[in-house]
Design a protein around this motif. Structure first.
Motif, PDB file in Angstrom:
ATOM      1  N   GLN A   1      11.589  12.141  -4.629  1.00  0.00           N
ATOM      2  CA  GLN A   1      11.252  11.294  -3.696  1.00  0.00           C
ATOM      3  C   GLN A   1       9.932  11.061  -3.747  1.00  0.00           C
ATOM      4  OE1 GLN A   1      12.622  13.619  -0.249  1.00  0.00           O
ATOM      5  NE2 GLN A   1      14.342  12.407   0.037  1.00  0.00           N
TER       6      GLN A   1
ATOM      7  N   LYS B   1       9.260   8.337  -6.425  1.00  0.00           N
ATOM      8  CA  LYS B   1       9.807   7.016  -6.058  1.00  0.00           C
ATOM      9  C   LYS B   1       8.810   6.472  -5.170  1.00  0.00           C
ATOM     10  CE  LYS B   1      14.493   5.282  -5.379  1.00  0.00           C
ATOM     11  NZ  LYS B   1      15.647   5.422  -4.783  1.00  0.00           N
ATOM     12  N   ARG B   2       8.251   7.238  -4.214  1.00  0.00           N
ATOM     13  CA  ARG B   2       7.293   6.719  -3.277  1.00  0.00           C
ATOM     14  C   ARG B   2       6.144   6.195  -3.985  1.00  0.00           C
ATOM     15  NH1 ARG B   2       7.274  11.268   0.007  1.00  0.00           N
ATOM     16  NH2 ARG B   2       9.037  11.085   0.971  1.00  0.00           N
TER      17      ARG B   2
ATOM     18  N   VAL C   1       6.458   3.031  -6.378  1.00  0.00           N
ATOM     19  CA  VAL C   1       6.394   1.757  -5.427  1.00  0.00           C
ATOM     20  C   VAL C   1       5.043   1.471  -5.065  1.00  0.00           C
ATOM     21  CG1 VAL C   1       6.981   0.544  -3.423  1.00  0.00           C
ATOM     22  CG2 VAL C   1       8.776   1.961  -4.893  1.00  0.00           C
TER      23      VAL C   1
ATOM     24  N   LEU D   1       2.513  -1.620  -5.957  1.00  0.00           N
ATOM     25  CA  LEU D   1       1.921  -2.664  -5.288  1.00  0.00           C
ATOM     26  C   LEU D   1       0.481  -2.657  -5.162  1.00  0.00           C
ATOM     27  CD1 LEU D   1       3.972  -1.605  -1.865  1.00  0.00           C
ATOM     28  CD2 LEU D   1       3.942  -3.902  -3.237  1.00  0.00           C
TER      29      LEU D   1
ATOM     30  N   LEU E   1      -1.078  -4.963  -7.501  1.00  0.00           N
ATOM     31  CA  LEU E   1      -0.788  -6.258  -6.956  1.00  0.00           C
ATOM     32  C   LEU E   1      -2.156  -6.726  -6.267  1.00  0.00           C
ATOM     33  CD1 LEU E   1       1.234  -8.726  -6.714  1.00  0.00           C
ATOM     34  CD2 LEU E   1       1.750  -7.668  -4.548  1.00  0.00           C
ATOM     35  N   GLU E   2      -2.697  -5.795  -5.719  1.00  0.00           N
ATOM     36  CA  GLU E   2      -3.799  -6.004  -4.644  1.00  0.00           C
ATOM     37  C   GLU E   2      -5.146  -6.449  -5.673  1.00  0.00           C
ATOM     38  OE1 GLU E   2      -4.578  -2.556  -2.373  1.00  0.00           O
ATOM     39  OE2 GLU E   2      -6.940  -3.066  -2.636  1.00  0.00           O
TER      40      GLU E   2
ATOM     41  N   LEU F   1       5.742  -3.215   5.593  1.00  0.00           N
ATOM     42  CA  LEU F   1       6.023  -2.357   4.640  1.00  0.00           C
ATOM     43  C   LEU F   1       5.306  -1.182   4.545  1.00  0.00           C
ATOM     44  CD1 LEU F   1       6.771  -2.349   1.469  1.00  0.00           C
ATOM     45  CD2 LEU F   1       4.728  -3.359   0.909  1.00  0.00           C
ATOM     46  N   TYR F   2       4.073  -0.971   4.902  1.00  0.00           N
ATOM     47  CA  TYR F   2       3.464   0.394   4.964  1.00  0.00           C
ATOM     48  C   TYR F   2       3.648   0.928   6.277  1.00  0.00           C
ATOM     49  CZ  TYR F   2       0.758  -1.015   0.933  1.00  0.00           C
ATOM     50  OH  TYR F   2       0.277  -1.098  -0.480  1.00  0.00           O
TER      51      TYR F   2
ATOM     52  N   LEU G   1       6.680   3.094   5.393  1.00  0.00           N
ATOM     53  CA  LEU G   1       6.290   4.098   4.526  1.00  0.00           C
ATOM     54  C   LEU G   1       5.827   5.455   5.336  1.00  0.00           C
ATOM     55  CD1 LEU G   1       5.627   5.616   1.878  1.00  0.00           C
ATOM     56  CD2 LEU G   1       3.495   4.480   1.831  1.00  0.00           C
TER      57      LEU G   1
ATOM     58  N   LEU H   1      -4.057   3.037   4.144  1.00  0.00           N
ATOM     59  CA  LEU H   1      -3.390   2.244   3.150  1.00  0.00           C
ATOM     60  C   LEU H   1      -3.522   0.514   3.571  1.00  0.00           C
ATOM     61  CD1 LEU H   1       0.022   4.005   2.958  1.00  0.00           C
ATOM     62  CD2 LEU H   1      -1.735   3.834   1.065  1.00  0.00           C
TER      63      LEU H   1
ATOM     64  N   VAL I   1      -5.543  -3.483   1.626  1.00  0.00           N
ATOM     65  CA  VAL I   1      -4.727  -4.682   1.182  1.00  0.00           C
ATOM     66  C   VAL I   1      -4.881  -5.680   1.821  1.00  0.00           C
ATOM     67  CG1 VAL I   1      -2.257  -5.298   0.788  1.00  0.00           C
ATOM     68  CG2 VAL I   1      -3.091  -2.863   0.557  1.00  0.00           C
TER      69      VAL I   1
ATOM     70  N   ALA J   1       3.236 -13.470  -1.623  1.00  0.00           N
ATOM     71  CA  ALA J   1       3.452 -12.232  -2.708  1.00  0.00           C
ATOM     72  C   ALA J   1       3.790 -11.043  -1.931  1.00  0.00           C
ATOM     73  CB  ALA J   1       2.106 -12.074  -3.292  1.00  0.00           C
ATOM     74  N   PHE J   2       3.436 -10.684  -0.764  1.00  0.00           N
ATOM     75  CA  PHE J   2       3.606  -9.560  -0.113  1.00  0.00           C
ATOM     76  C   PHE J   2       5.159  -9.741   0.833  1.00  0.00           C
ATOM     77  CE2 PHE J   2       1.190  -6.180  -0.633  1.00  0.00           C
ATOM     78  CZ  PHE J   2       0.037  -6.608  -1.275  1.00  0.00           C
TER      79      PHE J   2
ATOM     80  N   GLY K   1       7.300  -8.997  -2.441  1.00  0.00           N
ATOM     81  CA  GLY K   1       7.162  -7.778  -2.935  1.00  0.00           C
ATOM     82  C   GLY K   1       7.472  -6.757  -1.687  1.00  0.00           C
TER      83      GLY K   1
ATOM     84  N   ALA L   1      10.278  -3.677  -2.082  1.00  0.00           N
ATOM     85  CA  ALA L   1       9.625  -2.321  -1.973  1.00  0.00           C
ATOM     86  C   ALA L   1      10.111  -1.570  -0.630  1.00  0.00           C
ATOM     87  CB  ALA L   1       8.276  -2.444  -1.905  1.00  0.00           C
TER      88      ALA L   1
ATOM     89  N   PRO M   1      13.160   1.569  -1.042  1.00  0.00           N
ATOM     90  CA  PRO M   1      12.810   2.453  -1.656  1.00  0.00           C
ATOM     91  C   PRO M   1      11.811   3.388  -0.780  1.00  0.00           C
ATOM     92  CG  PRO M   1      12.675   0.957  -3.315  1.00  0.00           C
ATOM     93  CD  PRO M   1      13.008   0.473  -2.100  1.00  0.00           C
ATOM     94  N   LEU M   2      10.845   2.720  -0.242  1.00  0.00           N
ATOM     95  CA  LEU M   2      10.115   3.556   0.652  1.00  0.00           C
ATOM     96  C   LEU M   2      10.471   4.288   1.967  1.00  0.00           C
ATOM     97  CD1 LEU M   2       6.696   1.381   0.130  1.00  0.00           C
ATOM     98  CD2 LEU M   2       7.363   3.246  -0.788  1.00  0.00           C
TER      99      LEU M   2
ATOM    100  N   GLU N   1      13.492   5.799   2.096  1.00  0.00           N
ATOM    101  CA  GLU N   1      14.237   6.756   1.732  1.00  0.00           C
ATOM    102  C   GLU N   1      13.485   8.183   2.342  1.00  0.00           C
ATOM    103  OE1 GLU N   1      16.013   6.687  -1.618  1.00  0.00           O
ATOM    104  OE2 GLU N   1      16.845   4.562  -1.198  1.00  0.00           O
ATOM    105  N   GLU N   2      13.992   8.831   3.142  1.00  0.00           N
ATOM    106  CA  GLU N   2      13.580   9.964   3.547  1.00  0.00           C
ATOM    107  C   GLU N   2      14.263  11.267   3.259  1.00  0.00           C
ATOM    108  OE1 GLU N   2      10.745  10.851   5.098  1.00  0.00           O
ATOM    109  OE2 GLU N   2      10.898   9.025   6.118  1.00  0.00           O
TER     110      GLU N   2
END
Lengths: 259, 229
Positions: A159, A162-163, A166, A170, A173-174, B151-152, B155, B169, B173, B212-213, B216, B220, B223-224, B226-227
Motif C-alpha cells: 500500500q 502504491k501510494r 502515484v 504527480l 507533473l508539477e 485528489l489529495y 489520500l 501536499l 501544487v 492536466a490535473f 491525472g 490517480a 489507487p490513492l 485504497e485503504e
C-alpha cells in the motif's frame, strides 16, 4: 523450567552479512573519495578566482553539483515509481529505490538552496530572488518533503508503495507547470540589470573543469549512498515482516519460563 | 450504471448534504470573511489593499479550499462510506468526478462572495469590460483547484494524523493557479494599470492546469483511496 527463545530458522541471507557493503559500493566509495579529493584540490586550490566574483565562485563548485544531483535524484524517484506501478511484478525493490532517492534528493536540495543563498548574498547582494529556477526549486523541495510524509502514512508495504508511486509521479507533473507559470510571472517585471534574470555565470578553462570534477564526485556520492540506503530500507522492511514473529516467540518463551 | 450517472449521484449527494448541514454557509464563508479582515489588519494602508486585492481573494480561497476539502472527505470517512463505495466496486473515476464537481460548486460560491467582499472592504473596482475575463478565470481556476483538492483529499482522508498532510501536499501544487488567477483578475479589474488583454494568456495556463490535473487526478484517485482496514 527454562527454555531459550526460538529464533525463526529461515533468516534471510542478506541479514547474516554484517552491513550493507558489497564490492560495488566499495568501488563507488573509493572512487568518490578520490574525486572528492580532486574537487578540493582544484576547487580550493588550482582553479583561479573569478574576475568579478573573486573567491565566491568557489561556492558554485558545490552548489551546481548538488543541484544537478537533487534533480537527478527526483528523476530517479519518478522512474522508480513508474517501474513499480507499471511493472508486471510490482516489485517492492523499485519502491524502496524511489523512496531512498527522494530522501537523498531532499537533502541535496536543501544543500543547494543554502549554498545558493550564500552565493547569492555575495554576488547579487540578496539571499533570494523570485525567478523561475529558484522558485521551482524551493517548491519542489517542499513537495518532496510531502512525498516523504506520504511514505510514512503506514499500512502494508504494498500500500505504501502504491501510494508513494502515484504521488511521486504527480509531483513530477508539477515541475513544468510551476516553472512555466513563474517564468511567465517574472517576465512581467523588468528588474534592474544587476540581477540577471537567469543568474547564469559564464566559465571557462580550469573553472569549468573543477565544476565537472564536482559533478562527477557528487554523482558518485549519490550513487554510493543510494545503494546503501536502499539496502537499509530492505532490511527495515524485513524487520517489519519478521518483527511480529519474533515478538510472539519471545512472549511465548516468557510464558513458558513462568509456568 | 454509467460513469456519468454515478458521478452525478455522488455530486448531488454531496451538495444535498451541504444544503442540509450548511457548513459552507455557516462556517467556511465566515472563516473566509474573517481572513479578509485579518489581511486588512496586517496590511494597514488602504492603497496597498486595493493594489493586492486580487491576490488576497485567491489566498483566502486557497485557505478555505483546505477546509472545504477536509469537510468533503470527513462526511465520507465518518461512516466508512468511501470504503463501502470502493468495496462495492463503484468506479473510482466516477466518485472522483462527482466529488470534484460538488467541491467546484462550493468553491465557486465562495469565490463570488470573496470578490464581493474585496469590492466592499478593499475598494476594488469591477469594470464591465472585465466581467468575461473574471468569469472565465473563476471557472478555470475553480476546476483546477477542485481537481487537486479532491485528489489529495482522498489520500489524506481517514485516519487521524493524515489531515495535517493536506496543506503541505496541496499548496505547492496549486501555486500555478494562485499565480495565474491573481494575474488574470488583476487584468480584469485593471489593478495597477494592467491591461485587459494581458489576462488571457493566464487563462491558457489555468486551463492547462485544470485539464492536466483533471485527467491525472481521475486516474490517480483510485489507487490513492485504497485503504488498510
Amino acid at each position: 523450567m527454562t527454555t531459550t527463545p526460538t529464533i525463526p530458522a529461515e533468516q534471510p541471507a542478506a541479514t547474516r552479512r554484517a552491513g550493507t557493503g558489497t564490492t560495488a559500493t566499495r568501488v563507488l566509495g573509493i572512487a568518490m573519495v578520490v574525486t572528492m579529493g580532486w574537487l578540493v584540490a582544484f576547487g580550493l586550490g588550482f582553479s583561479p578566482a573569478d574576475r568579478d566574483q573573486e573567491d565566491a565562485v568557489r561556492i558554485l563548485y558545490v552548489h551546481v553539483p548538488t543541484a544537478w544531483v537533487a534533480y537527478l535524484a527526483f528523476i530517479v524517484t519518478a522512474v522508480g515509481s513508474a517501474m513499480y506501478l507499471f511493472g508486471k511484478k510490482h516489485s517492492l525493490g523499485f519502491d524502496r529505490f524511489a523512496g531512498a532517492s527522494a530522501e537523498i534528493g531532499v537533502v541535496f536540495m536543501a544543500l543547494t538552496l543554502v549554498s545558493g543563498m550564500l552565493w547569492g548574498k555575495l554576488t547579487w547582494g540578496v539571499y533570494w530572488q523570485w525567478d523561475a529556477r529558484l522558485t521551482t526549486t524551493a517548491l519542489l523541495f517542499v513537495s518532496y518533503i510531502g512525498y516523504l510524509a506520504v511514505r510514512g502514512l503506514g499500512g502494508s508495504h504494498q500500500q505504501r508503495a502504491k501510494r508513494s508511486a502515484v504521488v511521486g509521479l504527480l509531483v513530477v507533473l508539477e515541475i513544468p507547470l510551476v516553472h512555466f507559470s513563474v517564468k511567465m510571472w517574472r517576465s512581467l517585471h523588468q528588474d534592474a540589470s544587476v540581477l540577471d534574470s537567469e543568474g547564469d555565470v559564464s566559465m571557462d578553462g580550469l573553472m569549468l573543469f573543477s565544476l565537472f570534477v564536482g559533478v562527477v564526485a557528487f554523482t558518485l556520492w549519490y550513487a554510493w549512498i543510494l545503494l546503501h540506503r536502499t539496502r537499509v530500507m530492505a532490511m527495515e522492511d524485513m524487520l517489519d515482516d519478521h518483527g511480529l514473529d519474533r515478538a510472539l516467540d519471545a512472549r511465548r518463551a516468557e510464558a513458558e519460563e513462568q509456568s | 450504471m454509467s460513469r456519468w450517472q454515478i458521478a452525478r449521484l455522488v455530486a448531488s449527494k454531496d451538495l444535498r448534504i451541504e444544503r442540509r448541514s450548511r457548513v459552507l454557509m455557516n462556517q467556511v464563508l465566515p472563516f473566509a470573511g474573517v481572513t479578509m479582515v485579518m489581511f486588512a489588519f496586517a496590511l494597514d494602508a488602504s492603497n496597498v489593499l486595493e493594489r493586492v486585492a486580487p491576490g488576497l481573494v485567491w489566498l483566502a480561497t486557497l485557505f478555505s479550499l483546505l477546509v472545504l476539502v477536509q469537510r468533503s472527505f470527513a462526511i465520507e470517512s465518518d461512516d466508512g462510506a468511501l470504503d463501502a463505495l470502493r468495496v462495492a466496486g463503484v468506479d473510482p473515476v466516477a466518485i472522483y468526478w462527482g466529488k470534484a464537481f460538488a467541491l467546484a460548486v462550493q468553491l465557486a460560491v465562495l469565490e463570488v462572495v470573496l470578490l464581493i467582499a474585496a469590492v466592499l472592504l478593499y475598494g476594488a473596482d469591477v469594470p464591465l469590460g472585465g466581467i468575461v475575463l473574471l468569469a472565465t478565470t473563476l471557472v478555470t481556476a475553480t476546476c483546477g483547484l477542485a481537481s487537486v483538492g479532491t485528489l489529495y483529499g482522498g489520500l489524506t482522508a481517514g485516519f487521524t494524523g493524515r489531515e495535517t498532510l493536506l496543506p503541505l501536499l496541496v499548496l505547492p501544487v496549486v501555486a500555478p493557479v494562485l499565480i495565474g488567477a491573481t494575474r488574470a483578475v488583476e487584468s480584469a479589474l485593471g489593478t495597477g494599470g494592467v491591461a485587459l488583454s494581458e489576462g488571457w494568456p493566464w487563462i491558457g495556463l489555468l486551463s492547462v492546469f485544470a485539464v492536466a490535473f483533471g485527467a491525472g487526478g481521475a486516474l490517480a484517485f483510485g489507487p490513492l483511496i485504497e485503504e488498510a482496514t
